[in-house]
Design an enzyme around this catalytic site. Structure first.
Site, PDB file in Angstrom:
ATOM      1  CB  VAL A  61      -1.007   0.046   1.179  1.00  0.00           C
ATOM      2  CG1 VAL A  61      -2.045  -1.060   1.058  1.00  0.00           C
ATOM      3  CG2 VAL A  61      -0.307   0.020   2.536  1.00  0.00           C
ATOM      4  CE1 TYR A 152      -0.327   1.625  14.436  1.00  0.00           C
ATOM      5  CE2 TYR A 152      -1.079   2.384  16.592  1.00  0.00           C
ATOM      6  CZ  TYR A 152      -1.281   1.624  15.451  1.00  0.00           C
ATOM      7  OH  TYR A 152      -2.429   0.871  15.314  1.00  0.00           O
ATOM      8  CE  LYS A 156      -2.976   2.954  12.628  1.00  0.00           C
ATOM      9  NZ  LYS A 156      -3.702   2.340  11.507  1.00  0.00           N
ATOM     10  CB  THR A 190      -2.268  -6.539  19.920  1.00  0.00           C
ATOM     11  OG1 THR A 190      -3.258  -7.499  19.524  1.00  0.00           O
ATOM     12  CG2 THR A 190      -2.621  -5.187  19.349  1.00  0.00           C
TER      13      THR A 190
END
Ligand SMILES: NC(=O)c1ccc[n+]([C@@H]2O[C@H](COP(=O)([O-])OP(=O)(O)OC[C@H]3O[C@@H](n4cnc5c(N)ncnc54)[C@H](O)[C@@H]3O)[C@@H](O)[C@H]2O)c1
Length: 256
Positions: A61, A152, A156, A190
């Site tokens: 992506v 991160y 986000k 996670t």
């Protein structure tokens, strides 16, 4: 939510975790799905299992040419594109004072640029073909910082604003763009942390529902946002976090 039969959807990051759960839910309500992921083996397996209703597209992506090819292949195969779920993401954590430029770029390119490129080419097609609906996967960390997660969390937060900006620009073409912000979801992303008992306990102290979500619990909210039931929901951020946002992130620094 009865408007999925025969509709066509792209799911990036659909070979695992949250993306995979969204793919399964889409298939169960009659949609055709193009799954974009780096994991070619899993894509092959999914294509075999759902012949005729699913295509696997090996896609990075962060590469614009890959995303263009993904949209083209989806349209060639299924004759259109109605919905897109931009889910692919991962991170290389690090303290701000130590994090390498390379790790920062990996995380921000994947989590933010990857969503930009996806929205760009999905919306280009939708704009010329009567509209559509897009869901981007952000994170609770768009609102709540975490130790060693600067890249991160920043990416986000960027996804959340990119979503609002896309809603602003694309509403005129009948394209809605919304975000879901998951809390803790039990996926390979996670498990490295939650398999460590002390860290899992620290999470559970902060999550009022005292458990991680199953990935399937992200699929309902994501499908709702593209469905006709959400026809006036646009530019929204839907927290799906078991009320975690009300307590804040645990202090992970003591475990590192
Ligand atoms: N699991 C959580 O607790 C949680 C919480 C908040 C947000 N999120 C977000 O949800 C999304 C999905 O996370 P998950 O937990 O399902 O992770 P996961 O690791 O189970 O799945 C991620 C998928 O993305 C694919 N991927 C990675 N890099 C790619 C690339 N460059 N191009 C295409 N595909 C790529 C992987 O191959 C994998 O199949 C991510 O954006 C993540 O940041 C997850």
């Amino acid at each position: 939510m009865n408007n999925f039969n025969g509709k066509v959807a792209i799911v990036t990051g659909g070979a695992s975790g949250i993306g995979f759960a969204i793919v399964e839910r889409l298939l169960s309500v009659g949609a055709k799905v193009a799954v974009a992921d780096l994991n070619s083996d899993k894509l092959k397996e999914m294509e075999e299992t759902h012949k005729g209703n699913l295509i696997g597209c090996v896609t990075n992506v962060t590469k614009e040419t890959d995303i263009e090819a993904l949209v083209n292949k989806t349209v060639e195969t299924f004759g259109g594109l109605d919905y897109a779920f931009n889910v692919a993401g991962a991170s290389k954590p690090g303290a701000i004072v130590d994090q390498s430029e390379e790790d920062w770029d990996f995380t921000v390119d994947l989590c933010l640029k990857g969503v930009f490129l996806s929205v760009k080419h999905e919306a280009r097609y939708m704009k010329e073909h009567g509209g559509g609906a897009i869901v981007n996967v952000s994170s609770l960390n768009a609102h709540v910082p975490m130790f060693y997660g600067a890249a991160y969390s920043s990416a986000k937060a960027g996804v959340e604003m990119l979503t609002k900006n896309a809603a602003l620009e694309l509403a005129q073409y009948n394209i809605r763009v919304n975000a879901i912000l998951p809390g803790l979801v039990a996926t390979p992303l996670t498990s490295g942390l939650t398999n460590i008992e002390a860290i899992n306990e620290a999470y559970m102290e902060r999550i009022p529902m005292k458990r991680a979500a199953d990935p399937a619990e992200m699929a309902g909210p994501a499908l709702f946002l593209v469905s006709d039931d959400a026809s006036y929901v646009n530019g929204a951020s839907l927290l799906v976090d078991g009320a975690w946002a009300v307590t804040g992130y645990p202090d992970l620094s003591k475990f590192m």
